[in-house]
Design a protein around this motif. Structure first.
Motif, PDB file in Angstrom:
ATOM      1  N   GLN A   1       0.858  -1.275  -0.079  1.00  0.00           N
ATOM      2  CA  GLN A   1       0.142   0.052   0.053  1.00  0.00           C
ATOM      3  C   GLN A   1       0.901   1.226   0.046  1.00  0.00           C
ATOM      4  N   GLN A   2       1.993   1.243   0.549  1.00  0.00           N
ATOM      5  CA  GLN A   2       2.967   2.577   0.760  1.00  0.00           C
ATOM      6  C   GLN A   2       3.224   2.951  -0.726  1.00  0.00           C
ATOM      7  N   TYR A   3       3.401   1.833  -1.565  1.00  0.00           N
ATOM      8  CA  TYR A   3       3.994   2.184  -3.038  1.00  0.00           C
ATOM      9  C   TYR A   3       2.584   3.235  -3.538  1.00  0.00           C
ATOM     10  N   TYR A   4       1.413   2.795  -3.505  1.00  0.00           N
ATOM     11  CA  TYR A   4       0.179   3.393  -4.135  1.00  0.00           C
ATOM     12  C   TYR A   4      -0.022   4.858  -3.420  1.00  0.00           C
ATOM     13  N   THR A   5       0.266   4.884  -1.995  1.00  0.00           N
ATOM     14  CA  THR A   5       0.088   5.999  -1.272  1.00  0.00           C
ATOM     15  C   THR A   5       1.115   7.167  -1.811  1.00  0.00           C
TER      16      THR A   5
ATOM     17  N   GLN B   1       2.580   7.119  -4.661  1.00  0.00           N
ATOM     18  CA  GLN B   1       2.159   7.524  -6.138  1.00  0.00           C
ATOM     19  C   GLN B   1       0.999   8.465  -6.170  1.00  0.00           C
ATOM     20  N   SER B   2       0.074   8.413  -5.323  1.00  0.00           N
ATOM     21  CA  SER B   2      -1.149   9.209  -5.497  1.00  0.00           C
ATOM     22  C   SER B   2      -0.891  10.630  -5.021  1.00  0.00           C
ATOM     23  N   LEU B   3       0.385  10.809  -4.020  1.00  0.00           N
ATOM     24  CA  LEU B   3       0.620  12.185  -3.653  1.00  0.00           C
ATOM     25  C   LEU B   3       0.881  13.169  -4.827  1.00  0.00           C
ATOM     26  N   LEU B   4       0.298  14.523  -4.612  1.00  0.00           N
ATOM     27  CA  LEU B   4       0.441  15.443  -5.786  1.00  0.00           C
ATOM     28  C   LEU B   4       1.730  16.129  -5.782  1.00  0.00           C
ATOM     29  N   LYS B   5       2.168  16.259  -6.937  1.00  0.00           N
ATOM     30  CA  LYS B   5       3.818  16.352  -7.021  1.00  0.00           C
ATOM     31  C   LYS B   5       4.136  17.672  -8.161  1.00  0.00           C
TER      32      LYS B   5
END
Length: 276
Positions: free
Chosen positions: A30-34, A36-40
């Motif tokens: 799950q930490q990978y997808y978390t 990945q979804s962060l605004l960059k």
């Protein structure tokens, strides 16, 4: 302070438990997808844009003509100027309007502290007492450089008088002469066939694609004769191209005198003698 090590993909000890990719699987924790979804925010560090646009262009053009010129683009900043990075060279009128009668080459890989020439073409229409334009460099539609103004006039088409004789002393005559004009870069800018010459004199009206006060090479041709050339600086009136006498030695009409002309002469002499 807590230190949390991780690796993107590690499938064995000692870092298997820190891997974001699951063991022997194409799936992720799950930490990978978390993450990945962060605004960059896209990384675009500010760069110094500095340079110059320079040129040495004619001040007097003529109507109904097409020109090929160059400007020099010097990069003194930090970025690499390239069309693929949204850099573009444009041109605008004194009033700030973009002009459509210019066609400018793409900018390609101008690195910091490099200088390159950019080709552009220009079409003129009607006569104009004064035209003033500026070149500008843009990135993402934002202007980062402007040139000094280029001021020029668009004048009526000039005429060209020619004076030519046949060797040794005969005045040239005929209606199948050809006249060509070449600029200082040896580009053919004007050609007229079927030019009429009488008593050694001829006239070509409405010369296009030339600039006033610029140097041109003028070539005159006629079948059976070797070409002759001279140089003139065009003016608005009184243009005269005076040639040396044309030599009747181009028997095969290839524009030069060599062994093939001698062979051509003997071949036709032989045929003539056989008929006698």
């Amino acid at each position: 302070m807590v230190v949390t090590p991780f690796v993107f993909d590690y499938q064995s000890d000692p870092f298997l438990e820190f891997s974001w990719k699951k063991y022997q699987s194409s799936d992720f924790y799950q930490q990978y997808y978390t993450v990945q979804s962060l605004l960059k925010t896209k990384g675009e560090p500010e760069q110094i844009e500095k340079g110059s646009i320079s040129f040495d262009l004619p001040k007097e053009l003529v109507a109904q003509s097409k020109y090929n010129f160059r400007v020099s683009l010097k990069n003194q900043g930090q970025a690499v100027w390239d069309k693929n990075e949204s850099y573009e060279l444009g041109v605008m009128s004194y009033e700030g309007n973009k002009l459509t009668n210019f066609l400018i080459s793409d900018i390609k890989d101008i690195k910091p502290f490099e200088e390159k020439t950019i080709d552009f073409s220009l079409k003129t229409n009607e006569e104009k007492e004064k035209e003033e334009i500026k070149f500008f460099l843009v990135k993402d539609n934002k202007t980062i450089l402007e040139s000094k103004p280029w001021q020029f006039k668009i004048l009526p088409l000039p005429d060209l008088n020619v004076e030519v004789n046949f060797w040794p002393i005969r005045r040239a005559k005929g209606d199948n002469f050809e006249v060509q004009l070449f600029d200082v870069d040896e580009r053919l800018v004007f050609k007229k066939t079927g030019v009429k010459v009488d008593k050694g004199l001829g006239m070509i009206k409405n010369i296009q694609n030339i600039a006033i006060d610029e140097l041109y090479r003028v070539v005159i041709l006629k079948p059976g004769y070797l070409p002759r050339q001279t140089y003139i600086v065009f003016k608005t009136k009184g243009n005269l191209a005076k040639f040396k006498s044309m030599l009747p030695f181009d028997l095969n009409s290839d524009g030069k005198f060599d062994f093939r002309d001698v062979k051509f002469l003997f071949y036709h002499l032989t045929k003539l003698l056989k008929t006698v």
